[in-house]
Motif scaffolding. Structure first.
Motif, PDB file in Angstrom:
ATOM      1  N   VAL A 174       0.842  -1.198   0.000  1.00 14.69           N
ATOM      2  CA  VAL A 174       0.000   0.000   0.000  1.00 14.69           C
ATOM      3  C   VAL A 174       0.877   1.247   0.000  1.00 14.69           C
ATOM      4  O   VAL A 174       0.583   2.243  -0.667  1.00 14.69           O
ATOM      5  CB  VAL A 174      -0.936  -0.003   1.228  1.00 14.69           C
ATOM      6  N   SER A 175       1.990   1.189   0.742  1.00 19.06           N
ATOM      7  CA  SER A 175       2.922   2.316   0.777  1.00 19.06           C
ATOM      8  C   SER A 175       3.521   2.575  -0.602  1.00 19.06           C
ATOM      9  O   SER A 175       3.659   3.737  -1.020  1.00 19.06           O
ATOM     10  CB  SER A 175       4.046   2.027   1.781  1.00 19.06           C
ATOM     11  N   ASP A 176       3.859   1.511  -1.333  1.00 16.10           N
ATOM     12  CA  ASP A 176       4.395   1.678  -2.683  1.00 16.10           C
ATOM     13  C   ASP A 176       3.362   2.325  -3.600  1.00 16.10           C
ATOM     14  O   ASP A 176       3.677   3.195  -4.418  1.00 16.10           O
ATOM     15  CB  ASP A 176       4.788   0.318  -3.272  1.00 16.10           C
ATOM     16  N   TYR A 177       2.111   1.902  -3.445  1.00 23.86           N
ATOM     17  CA  TYR A 177       1.027   2.463  -4.252  1.00 23.86           C
ATOM     18  C   TYR A 177       0.847   3.946  -3.953  1.00 23.86           C
ATOM     19  O   TYR A 177       0.721   4.769  -4.877  1.00 23.86           O
ATOM     20  CB  TYR A 177      -0.275   1.711  -3.978  1.00 23.86           C
ATOM     21  N   ASP A 178       0.837   4.308  -2.660  1.00 24.28           N
ATOM     22  CA  ASP A 178       0.690   5.716  -2.289  1.00 24.28           C
ATOM     23  C   ASP A 178       1.843   6.556  -2.832  1.00 24.28           C
ATOM     24  O   ASP A 178       1.649   7.689  -3.285  1.00 24.28           O
ATOM     25  CB  ASP A 178       0.628   5.854  -0.766  1.00 24.28           C
TER      26      ASP A 178
END
Length: 261
Positions: free
Chosen positions: A45-49
């Motif tokens: 999710v952090s990579d997506y954000d």
């Protein structure tokens, strides 16, 4: 998440996003997805954000990648958060849309800055073809007169190209934009004594390579995924770019050998 899942999440807001763009941002150090033991990318999710932050800064604030990377480094060091940095990014819009025009869809020289290389290109030597350069402009339809004028060739030379099957008109007798590039190349090679009939070998080789690439992409296109066709086209572009780079490297090596180098 897989890279395909990330692509699906981003496309509603960033319709021009492609797998190649995501890989390019990774090569530039802007995102760092983990890799599975088999080598596949796995996005958190952090990579997506983080990826969404980069795309938003480019689209809305017209920021070059160099500035975006500096902002991400500040985030990584704890000096800022994604939300804060995104708000502050608006203050940097004076960098102008001229620099943004050199973003992911074109040359990245403005983003690269002094001493930095431009976008990663497929292959192993400088100056290769990228998959982005193989996008087809389906809106371009050229008449015979248009092609003659743009390619700066005469009727006889075009007839030779048509007879050799190097240029093939489409529906209604119109030509695609690539016909201009092909005609330019054929004209330049004619200056070395290579006639259209001599270029048939290139056409036959291209047809064989295209058939091989189509065999790989066909199963993707036939899947039930809603984005199957888009992913198949992306695969075709990437494989075509790689095949062009491979072909160029093989020709260079063979010529070097033939000349005793």
């Amino acid at each position: 998440m897989s890279i395909g899942s990330v692509l699906d999440l981003l496309r509603p807001d960033f319709p021009d996003i492609t797998i190649s763009k995501i890989r390019f941002l990774e090569s530039e150090g802007l995102i760092r997805p983990e890799r599975t033991p088999s080598g596949y990318r796995r996005f958190s999710v952090s990579d997506y954000d983080r990826l969404r932050f980069v795309l938003t800064a480019q689209r809305d604030q017209y920021l070059p990648l160099k500035v975006i990377k500096e902002q991400l480094e500040a985030i990584d060091s704890g000096a800022a958060t994604l939300g804060v940095r995104e708000a502050r990014a608006r203050a940097h819009s004076h960098h102008g849309s001229a620099e943004a025009a050199h973003g992911l869809s074109g040359s990245a020289d403005a983003d690269a800055g002094p001493g930095r290389a431009g976008p990663r290109r497929l292959g192993i030597v400088p100056g290769e073809i990228t998959s982005e350069e193989l996008r087809v402009d389906v809106g371009v339809r050229l008449t015979r007169a248009d092609l003659l004028a743009k390619a700066d060739i005469d009727d006889r030379f075009l007839d030779d190209l048509l007879r050799a099957g190097l240029i093939v008109p489409g529906v209604g007798g119109f030509f695609e934009a690539d016909a201009v590039t092909l005609a330019h190349a054929a004209k330049a090679m004619a200056e070395f004594g290579l006639e259209a009939r001599h270029l048939r070998a290139f056409k036959l080789a291209a047809d064989r390579e295209a058939a091989l690439i189509a065999q790989i992409a066909a199963p993707i296109a036939k899947s039930r995924d809603a984005d199957a066709r888009a992913r198949a086209e992306e695969t075709v572009r990437e494989l075509a770019a790689l095949s062009l780079n491979l072909h160029a490297a093989l020709v260079k090596a063979a010529v070097r050998t033939a000349l005793g180098g």
